[in-house]
Design a protein around this motif. Structure first.
Motif, PDB file in Angstrom:
ATOM      1  N   LYS A 247      -5.360  12.424 -47.533  1.00  8.26           N
ATOM      2  CA  LYS A 247      -3.962  12.825 -47.380  1.00  8.26           C
ATOM      3  C   LYS A 247      -3.037  12.070 -48.334  1.00  8.26           C
ATOM      4  N   ARG A 248      -3.557  11.050 -49.010  1.00 13.32           N
ATOM      5  CA  ARG A 248      -2.778  10.240 -49.962  1.00 13.32           C
ATOM      6  C   ARG A 248      -1.453   9.801 -49.322  1.00 13.32           C
ATOM      7  N   HIS A 249      -0.317  10.088 -49.909  1.00 13.16           N
ATOM      8  CA  HIS A 249       0.927   9.490 -49.399  1.00 13.16           C
ATOM      9  C   HIS A 249       1.369  10.063 -48.057  1.00 13.16           C
ATOM     10  N   LYS A 250       0.698  11.103 -47.580  1.00 11.79           N
ATOM     11  CA  LYS A 250       1.062  11.637 -46.265  1.00 11.79           C
ATOM     12  C   LYS A 250       0.153  11.116 -45.150  1.00 11.79           C
ATOM     13  N   ALA A 251      -0.644  10.151 -45.454  1.00 13.47           N
ATOM     14  CA  ALA A 251      -1.581   9.601 -44.474  1.00 13.47           C
ATOM     15  C   ALA A 251      -0.841   8.918 -43.320  1.00 13.47           C
ATOM     16  N   THR A 252      -1.524   8.784 -42.174  1.00 16.05           N
ATOM     17  CA  THR A 252      -0.905   8.074 -41.042  1.00 16.05           C
ATOM     18  C   THR A 252      -0.728   6.595 -41.358  1.00 16.05           C
ATOM     19  N   SER A 253      -1.543   6.090 -42.255  1.00 13.72           N
ATOM     20  CA  SER A 253      -1.447   4.685 -42.656  1.00 13.72           C
ATOM     21  C   SER A 253      -2.135   4.574 -44.006  1.00 13.72           C
ATOM     22  N   ASN A 254      -1.857   3.485 -44.704  1.00 13.94           N
ATOM     23  CA  ASN A 254      -2.579   3.271 -45.974  1.00 13.94           C
ATOM     24  C   ASN A 254      -3.912   2.573 -45.757  1.00 13.94           C
ATOM     25  N   ILE A 255      -4.237   2.221 -44.515  1.00 11.53           N
ATOM     26  CA  ILE A 255      -5.421   1.374 -44.311  1.00 11.53           C
ATOM     27  C   ILE A 255      -6.695   2.055 -44.783  1.00 11.53           C
ATOM     28  N   CYS A 256      -7.511   1.295 -45.465  1.00  9.80           N
ATOM     29  CA  CYS A 256      -8.789   1.801 -45.977  1.00  9.80           C
ATOM     30  C   CYS A 256      -9.857   0.856 -45.408  1.00  9.80           C
ATOM     31  N   SER A 257     -10.211  -0.233 -46.081  1.00 18.03           N
ATOM     32  CA  SER A 257     -11.072  -1.235 -45.444  1.00 18.03           C
ATOM     33  C   SER A 257     -10.428  -1.687 -44.152  1.00 18.03           C
ATOM     34  N   ASN A 258     -11.239  -1.770 -43.095  1.00 15.22           N
ATOM     35  CA  ASN A 258     -10.715  -2.374 -41.876  1.00 15.22           C
ATOM     36  C   ASN A 258     -11.516  -3.655 -41.613  1.00 15.22           C
ATOM     37  N   GLN A 259     -11.865  -3.941 -40.385  1.00 16.58           N
ATOM     38  CA  GLN A 259     -12.582  -5.190 -40.097  1.00 16.58           C
ATOM     39  C   GLN A 259     -13.854  -4.866 -39.310  1.00 16.58           C
ATOM     40  N   SER A 260     -14.589  -3.882 -39.807  1.00 17.15           N
ATOM     41  CA  SER A 260     -15.780  -3.376 -39.117  1.00 17.15           C
ATOM     42  C   SER A 260     -16.694  -4.456 -38.568  1.00 17.15           C
ATOM     43  N   LEU A 261     -17.051  -5.386 -39.424  1.00 17.31           N
ATOM     44  CA  LEU A 261     -18.053  -6.373 -39.023  1.00 17.31           C
ATOM     45  C   LEU A 261     -17.528  -7.242 -37.883  1.00 17.31           C
ATOM     46  N   CYS A 262     -16.232  -7.524 -37.907  1.00 18.33           N
ATOM     47  CA  CYS A 262     -15.626  -8.326 -36.840  1.00 18.33           C
ATOM     48  C   CYS A 262     -15.581  -7.514 -35.549  1.00 18.33           C
ATOM     49  N   ALA A 263     -15.315  -6.222 -35.681  1.00 20.23           N
ATOM     50  CA  ALA A 263     -15.325  -5.345 -34.512  1.00 20.23           C
ATOM     51  C   ALA A 263     -16.740  -5.267 -33.939  1.00 20.23           C
ATOM     52  N   LEU A 264     -17.720  -5.223 -34.826  1.00 19.19           N
ATOM     53  CA  LEU A 264     -19.111  -5.239 -34.373  1.00 19.19           C
ATOM     54  C   LEU A 264     -19.397  -6.516 -33.595  1.00 19.19           C
ATOM     55  N   ARG A 265     -18.916  -7.637 -34.108  1.00 12.47           N
ATOM     56  CA  ARG A 265     -19.091  -8.902 -33.372  1.00 12.47           C
ATOM     57  C   ARG A 265     -18.455  -8.783 -31.989  1.00 12.47           C
ATOM     58  N   GLY A 266     -17.284  -8.168 -31.942  1.00  9.78           N
ATOM     59  CA  GLY A 266     -16.614  -7.970 -30.665  1.00  9.78           C
ATOM     60  C   GLY A 266     -17.471  -7.159 -29.707  1.00  9.78           C
ATOM     61  N   LEU A 267     -18.059  -6.095 -30.222  1.00 16.45           N
ATOM     62  CA  LEU A 267     -18.907  -5.245 -29.387  1.00 16.45           C
ATOM     63  C   LEU A 267     -20.139  -6.003 -28.895  1.00 16.45           C
ATOM     64  N   ILE A 268     -20.763  -6.751 -29.790  1.00 15.38           N
ATOM     65  CA  ILE A 268     -21.958  -7.512 -29.386  1.00 15.38           C
ATOM     66  C   ILE A 268     -21.565  -8.539 -28.323  1.00 15.38           C
ATOM     67  N   PHE A 269     -20.438  -9.176 -28.539  1.00 14.93           N
ATOM     68  CA  PHE A 269     -19.931 -10.155 -27.571  1.00 14.93           C
ATOM     69  C   PHE A 269     -19.742  -9.507 -26.197  1.00 14.93           C
ATOM     70  N   LEU A 270     -19.064  -8.371 -26.189  1.00 14.48           N
ATOM     71  CA  LEU A 270     -18.791  -7.694 -24.915  1.00 14.48           C
ATOM     72  C   LEU A 270     -20.087  -7.199 -24.262  1.00 14.48           C
ATOM     73  N   SER A 271     -21.049  -6.786 -25.077  1.00 15.40           N
ATOM     74  CA  SER A 271     -22.324  -6.317 -24.533  1.00 15.40           C
ATOM     75  C   SER A 271     -23.136  -7.484 -23.984  1.00 15.40           C
ATOM     76  N   ALA A 272     -23.124  -8.590 -24.707  1.00 14.45           N
ATOM     77  CA  ALA A 272     -23.921  -9.750 -24.291  1.00 14.45           C
ATOM     78  C   ALA A 272     -23.375 -10.334 -22.990  1.00 14.45           C
ATOM     79  N   LEU A 273     -22.062 -10.332 -22.835  1.00 10.94           N
ATOM     80  CA  LEU A 273     -21.492 -10.856 -21.595  1.00 10.94           C
ATOM     81  C   LEU A 273     -21.524  -9.813 -20.488  1.00 10.94           C
ATOM     82  N   GLY A 274     -21.216  -8.578 -20.849  1.00 15.54           N
ATOM     83  CA  GLY A 274     -21.249  -7.511 -19.851  1.00 15.54           C
ATOM     84  C   GLY A 274     -20.102  -7.613 -18.870  1.00 15.54           C
ATOM     85  N   SER A 275     -20.110  -6.708 -17.910  1.00 11.14           N
ATOM     86  CA  SER A 275     -19.016  -6.625 -16.942  1.00 11.14           C
ATOM     87  C   SER A 275     -18.790  -7.943 -16.230  1.00 11.14           C
ATOM     88  N   GLU A 276     -19.848  -8.434 -15.605  1.00 10.50           N
ATOM     89  CA  GLU A 276     -19.701  -9.644 -14.798  1.00 10.50           C
ATOM     90  C   GLU A 276     -19.417 -10.855 -15.666  1.00 10.50           C
TER      91      GLU A 276
END
Lengths: 448, 481, 448, 481
Positions: free
Chosen positions: C318-347
């Motif tokens: 969408k170039r200049h009409k995009a919702t944001s200019n963001i391209c690279s995000n923080q995937s690997l950090c989000a993955l760490r977040g997911l692993i963290f949440l999975s390893a700890l789990g609900s309890e």
């Protein structure tokens, strides 16, 4: 809460499994164990989380002296380890894999170990190698047993300049066997095989040497090899792999069996282990090689693959007639060795060896210039050499340890007449500044 | 896949070394110098990374696949153990062996001592050495201790007795120490034949080597009697710790009469197998053998500090370079520290439950030669399937394609077409159910289309390799060696 | 020798490649760059090996104070990280992978991010989440822009109790846009939404709050949400994910957009980054979500698969009409977040949150008992709270830093009338002994 | 493959937490308390390990596959960089922001400052901020700096000019700052059309955003003239650093007239992409923009120590929480430290050689719209193959089955059926040759059996997914959200 137990099943699942088994409870499953046989005690502390455990371990590790500058060897050496070694050997597909008995799902380990065997052969100048033994000392003992098997003789001549720990292991391994072990007192610091040649006879299975020897001296083993072969004995040589970047290989000097410790090839000091032992030799002796051997073959589609081969020599097939009792070896450490050798490559290994020798020669000059200090080695050395002091080495080493320098291995405990001497090791990690400081501190310890 | 040597390109460099800070030494003389750099791979760092990463992906491993591998206790290797061991990577083992050096290594020595104490309590022994570097090494060490004991007592001993169900390392280790082997057959009830055992026991027997539960997963109710008989002949009882996972906190070999034990830290205590090693095989002994233990020994002083003492003059000497496979020991000590008393009891309970669950769910489709409550493992026979030409090895290959490492097959030797399954306590019911389903499917296929097995496995980098060719050609080193 | 360059080709190969290209030498390839355009300077030090670099970095890291005991937050928190997080996120198949534009060879990343989105929705009580933004502060700014887009309005009300750094980022993002940003002075330490409600009007796009707020106070946002919705405005809430183990989720309180910083979920402090920002909200607003979104679909065989979806919102389409200019995000950090949440789990997450709150309440009591120290918060708190001292917080913090304790974040720089107050953070890592020591040292700093 | 949520079993626990050492706090009131624990996966640690290990194996990555990915500089990520970054894991970013706190963070601050200095020298700029967290974030920051400058000067500016070959982030970032976009077409010679550029340039233009070499891999010989024209209109020149790898040590954007640059540390400076992030987008500026840089700023004092100063009153404020993606910055600084001057020059030279080699070896089988010496990347067109119904995307999928990550396709937009290839300097001739062979095989197959492409890829966990369905169903959260 209590500690980790890594048991995943929820109480509900345990219930369902017990039902499937037809057991009322877990105790029911232990019925075969009569009360009289039950544990009388099981007095262990309560468990804890990984965080608490790691905190405790950090505290424990912190009770070791931090940042000692190592000029000590003794069989283990403080070498650099490229980051790729840790990263690749940390692949769980390597380190949590089992012994590659099922070749189809173990080609990674199998190919790597085949490559390892190749790298060891090329480094040591031999034709065949196994997939690793426990460590350098046990490899030396296995080599001795191998020589006994090959020659059918029962006399071994071992050079007193072989690492004393390794000689001790050798003696332990042989203690209950009908073998004559002749240890020849060394001429410390000299390249001199006269004593060894003189000890050879036609009952001798092998003469066992180390190059560079425990005092650091390098020898041309060709003459000894020829003499041994002349009486039908084998030459077993223990080698320091880093030296082989520039030093002529034992194989090319005529050694029949080459062994050594692989710690220096990408394995951390880790308070003495795990490292690996390598053993390599002549193709004609392959069936007498102990331990696992990986061989190349093809699958039914003609695709190249690798398998554990010649397993009929091994304990799980041959039981008490096996070439050795070894089962688990040091695969992962051997893999680290292979990665190390691959990452450095031909030129890298040559350069690494030169760096070691350059620094050691510098240290030899600088320490030799300290008043009262004498370098014992008359021959060439690699990265270790022996210095003799005007007082006992023990006194000097104690004084320097307190200053954060592990100065060398005092020889007194191993060679009672050499208590004023110590072996100094200088790897590529030691800087010129560290060497200079060491010399200054040694001078201080000797004369203040 | 190409070998790393086949990827070599002349002149290519990998990892760079630090610049030198001293002048180059004069060259070595020709007789000592290598004829050119060693012929190793000349590859880039990226080549190395891609090669070994790709190689690793050609393996099964605990982190990717379930290993229901009898007698090998392939449990989950907690990641925290790796972190624990790394903390000790920089410490040199010579330091405590230097004069007054022990005070510079109190942490490492404390770990060696602490692990020994914990293992002594767990096994019911009095003293432990952690020096042996693997299970078989521990066995050899243990038999050497026994030999030293007999020699000191002036006993003339010649034989070591093992049941026919024993691990191959048992007779091999005894043979390394110069003993001859007497093998006792297994009785129909699955344990060593007690009468035949009695018959072979003479005063020339140095030791009896057993594991209990044995390799059929059965706990021998006569174990104390067996020990007593041995002791009556001045023979010592050796416990092969490979199956210790079954009895943690339930039975202590020391309590029931064993004199020596080796423990496989890489089985029972959760350290990884490393594709075949490193393991670690500490040996525990009763007091009567303590003075023969190899050195150097780590002892705790009255002030709580640790010292290193050389081995006694009675000692067998030294079985390895330093204090054992310390990195492996650190992991095992971390494991014991985390699990604690309750956690270790959970281990044996859940391991035994998992094994019995698998046994219960498969015994209608596979022959179960010894149909009793098992301990941590159970042994089936594919004899029924073999009648259709489908052998244990075929079932093994079928399982590979289903994403399971095969169970141990053709061991113990006393069971025809043996399929030996040890699930361990770290696997969940869901994983066991999936494995059971695959095993049942294999049995089903063996009925319906036995010929299909010949083609398996299909999903691996290679299918069944020609092992005969490998043994014949002995191509164990890439061209150029 | 010179440094690493990671260029593999040997001189011989370079020669052959130049030949294929038809160039005489490398310079030939740079012909398009006329001499006048060439670099005037390129004055960098010579290279070095990884070993020398790491040695230098160790020295550099050693210039930071070691072992500070952290009672400071400010948006980053000193939490435990299970070993599995590092081990799994260190898989090169994750960290050296590219953005998953090619779904067939990126299912690992795509599925993980789909799971991450799910975990974020469940934790925050929302319906849709994106695959991460840069950090908590930029996520807050993106949420504000999103609210402007959704409502078509141009007025934003922001609570002064939102993290001052995040408010600063918000102001920076909005500076060049035609938006009225109204900041409401906080009633520090109190749960009180009267001021915010009063600021709402029917031109307001959103009211932006943080829960727990910068002073540590927890609020029930339901009333504010209802009031905002009543005038057609949205409620944007910034949340601290660890608190959500026990604290009612912003979504369930009526927040329309929930954002926050994911550092606390398995990402190390690492001097401020990388972490990740999360943003989540209502399904009806999905097309206004900025950044990448992973969607589930099937392949042509009906096999479940995951893809980057709704890419038409993104800048590369969408170039200049995009919702944001963001391209690279923080995937690997989000993955760490997911692993963290999975390893700890609900309890595990509930227990972790309780541990934090228990320790903070203990610290509140112990610090509150120090003479002259007053706990400001009248409302409930999670693991942060504000204490006011008899002297400036700056003085106390300086004194305690010298004793190895980072005592808290002084409020003076951000709230000029609060220079005697500071925010104290107490995570699960702080021990009772550390808290007691802190209190003792604070007392010392205040009264000696 | 199952989701981690689908593996959840009620009551199962993963990692255990430390025991509490204080009494439990009284509960929160109902209005603040969560209704039960959050609904996260209830799995064992082994479940977690197997799940994510297996997931990872469903990815391509630099360590396993070659990524000839145009405009993305997927070079080898040296393992030593990971070690370098880990050294700084424990340091809290608030510490230097506390009163007198900078003296407790001299190492980290020194790294921030040192990296900024190195990047300034590499790019020819005067000052650098490392705060922006990715390339696009840097672009936005850069345009904000320009906006602040114009506002301070009293300039009335409305437009940002970009070539039509630009990255989508350029116009998107300018739009985020409130500018309208003017797009200039590419001339037949492959660079921005100079005449059309002149025509759009007015005093209302705030900035011109360019990358050079552009996304066709071509270095614009008129770049200084373009800068001069902009400056004549009081417009500032923005350099998109995505292609900086081509010109390291050869050209410095600051020298040729650019006023602002962002640098992608995760492209040019060898830090890993992380499956889409984290990146890091430091911004360098000429002196005239320095006072607008965001804060906090790290400065070096005359005594060699480092201080943190808040941003100036003219500053745009703050663009991210602290000092940037510090861990990524540490890796980039380690990279620059290792390579040094000579190593970085090697990078651009070998990157350009590799790209030209691929171009030379493929241009007979693929259309090459702009046939000139390229810099670090080259752009082909699959127009010839498209005539047989084989599109760029089909060739991309073919390559996946051959073990190569596809090149960038359909970008730049100005090339029909674009296939954009950037090999980077870290790939060897052997790897390039294998890729070239695969590309040639694709061209060959496109001639001989164009229909075959529809089935590709075959070797992956999924074949081509239904993207329309994904966009329609918007299933972005597993059942239960």
């Amino acid at each position: 809460m209590s500690g980790a137990d890594y048991c995943p099943n929820s109480p509900e699942e345990v219930r369902r499994m017990l039902d499937a088994v037809g057991a009322a409870d877990i105790d029911d499953l232990f019925r075969p164990v009569s009360p009289a046989l039950r544990a009388k005690s099981f007095n262990l502390p309560p468990g804890m989380s990984e965080f608490e455990m790691l905190h405790r371990f950090q505290t424990l590790a912190g009770r070791n002296a931090q940042g000692l500058v190592h000029f000590v060897g003794g069989g283990f050496h403080d070498h650099l380890i490229p980051a790729v070694v840790d990263h690749l050997a940390s692949r769980p597909e390597f380190y949590t894999a089992y012994t590659p008995y099922q070749p189809e799902c173990s080609q990674g380990t199998l190919q790597a170990l085949f490559e390892y065997q190749t790298a060891i052969c090329r480094l040591t100048g031999t034709e065949v190698a196994n997939a690793s033994l426990y460590d350098g000392g046990t490899a030396l003992a296995e080599a001795a047993l191998m020589a006994l098997r090959i020659t059918g003789r029962s006399r071994l001549v071992v050079d007193g300049a072989v690492n004393p720990f390794h000689r001790e292991i050798l003696a332990t391994y042989l203690a209950n066997l009908d073998v004559e072990l002749v240890e020849i007192a060394p001429k410390a610091g000299m390249e001199d095989d006269v004593r060894l040649r003189a000890a050879l006879d036609d009952a001798t299975a092998a003469v066992i040497v180390q190059n560079p020897d425990f005092f650091g001296t390098l020898s041309d083993l060709s003459g000894l090899a020829a003499e041994a072969h002349g009486v039908g004995a084998l030459l077993v040589a223990s080698a320091y792999p880093i030296s082989l970047g520039i030093v002529r290989s034992p194989g090319s000097m005529g050694a029949d069996i080459v062994v050594g410790d692989g710690q220096s090839l990408g394995n951390p000091l880790s308070f003495g282990g795990p490292s690996f032992g390598f053993i390599a030799g002549r193709r004609e002796h392959i069936r007498n090689l102990p331990g696992r051997i990986i061989g190349e073959t093809v699958d039914r589609n003609g695709t190249r693959g690798f398998v554990l081969t010649l397993q009929a020599r091994e304990q799980h097939i041959k039981r008490h007639k096996a070439t050795s009792n070894i089962c688990s070896n040091q695969s992962l450490c051997a893999l680290r060795g292979l990665i190390f050798l691959s990452a450095l490559g031909s030129e890298g290994m040559a350069e690494l060896a030169r760096l070691n020798r350059d620094k050691a020669e510098y240290a030899k000059a600088v320490l030799g210039a300290v008043p009262g200090v004498e370098v014992l080695n008359s021959g060439f050395t690699f990265n270790e050499f022996t210095v003799c002091l005007p007082k006992t080495a023990e006194e000097a080493v104690v004084a320097l340890l307190r200053k954060g320098v592990a100065a060398g291995v005092p020889l007194g405990p191993y060679y009672p007449d050499m208590e004023k001497c110590m072996v100094v090791t200088v790897t590529e990690k030691r800087t010129r500044a560290e060497i200079d400081t060491f010399a200054r501190q040694l001078e201080g310890a000797l004369w203040n | 896949m190409e070998l790393i040597f086949e990827k070599s390109v002349t002149g290519r460099r990998g990892v760079r070394l630090p610049a030198g800070d001293v002048s180059p030494a004069p060259p070595l003389p020709a007789a000592l110098v290598r004829d050119g750099a060693p012929d190793l791979p000349q590859v880039s760092e990226l080549d190395v990374v891609r090669h070994f990463t790709t190689l690793s992906r050609r393996n099964f491993s605990v982190d990717t696949h379930f290993y229901p591998l009898g007698s090998c206790t392939m449990k989950y290797n907690a990641k925290a153990l790796e972190e624990a061991a790394k903390l000790f990577a920089p410490y040199h083992p010579m330091v405590p062996l230097l004069p007054h050096g022990a005070s510079f290594s109190q942490g490492s020595l404390g770990l060696v001592h602490g692990l020994g104490e914990a293992l002594a309590e767990i096994t019911g022994m009095d003293e432990v050495t952690c020096q042996p570097l693997a299970g078989a090494h521990g066995e050899m060490t243990g038999i050497m201790l026994i030999a030293a004991y007999h020699e000191a007592q002036g006993n003339r001993k010649k034989y070591v007795v093992v049941p026919d169900s024993s691990h191959g390392t048992n007779p091999a280790s005894a043979a390394m120490v110069g003993y001859e082997i007497i093998t006792v057959p297994t009785a129909p009830y699955g344990d060593m034949d007690l009468e035949k055992y009695r018959a072979v026991m003479t005063d020339e027997v140095a030791a009896v080597m057993m594991t209990c539960p044995n390799t059929l997963g059965l706990f021998n109710p006569h174990i104390r009697e067996i020990c007593d008989i041995a002791h009556d002949h001045d023979a010592l009882m050796y416990y092969d710790g490979a199956n210790l996972n079954a009895i943690l906190g339930k039975v202590r070999p020391g309590d029931v009469g064993f004199d020596v034990i080796h423990v496989n830290l890489h089985k029972t205590f959760g350290t990884p197998h490393g594709g075949g090693g490193p393991g670690s095989g500490p040996v525990g002994v009763k007091k009567l053998l303590a003075s023969y233990l190899p050195g150097p020994r780590v002892v705790k002083n009255s002030d709580g500090d640790y010292s290193v003492i050389p081995h006694s003059h009675e000692s067998i000497g030294r079985t390895a370079g330093f204090f054992g496979n310390f990195g492996v020991m650190a992991k095992a000590f971390a494991y014991i520290t985390m699990l604690g008393q309750e956690g270790l009891i959970q281990v044996s309970e859940q391991a035994v439950l998992n094994a019995n669950y698998i046994m219960a769910r498969l015994k209608d489709v596979y022959d179960l030669p010894y149909d009793q409550t098992c301990m941590h493992e159970c042994v089936f026979s594919a004899a029924r399937q073999a009648r259709n030409g489908v052998h244990a090895i075929d079932i093994a290959k079928f399982l590979i394609d289903r994403g399971f490492h095969p169970p141990t097959v053709y061991f113990p030797l006393i069971v025809k077409e043996a399929i030996m399954i040890e699930p361990t306590e770290t696997e969940s019911k869901e994983t066991l159910d999936a494995f059971i389903e695959a095993m049942r499917d294999a049995a089903d296929l063996a009925e319906k289309d036995p010929a299909a097995f010949a083609e398996l496995p299909r999903t691996m980098p290679i299918t069944r390799p020609d092992e005969t060719r490998a043994a014949r050609e002995q191509n164990v080193c890439y061209f150029g060696c």
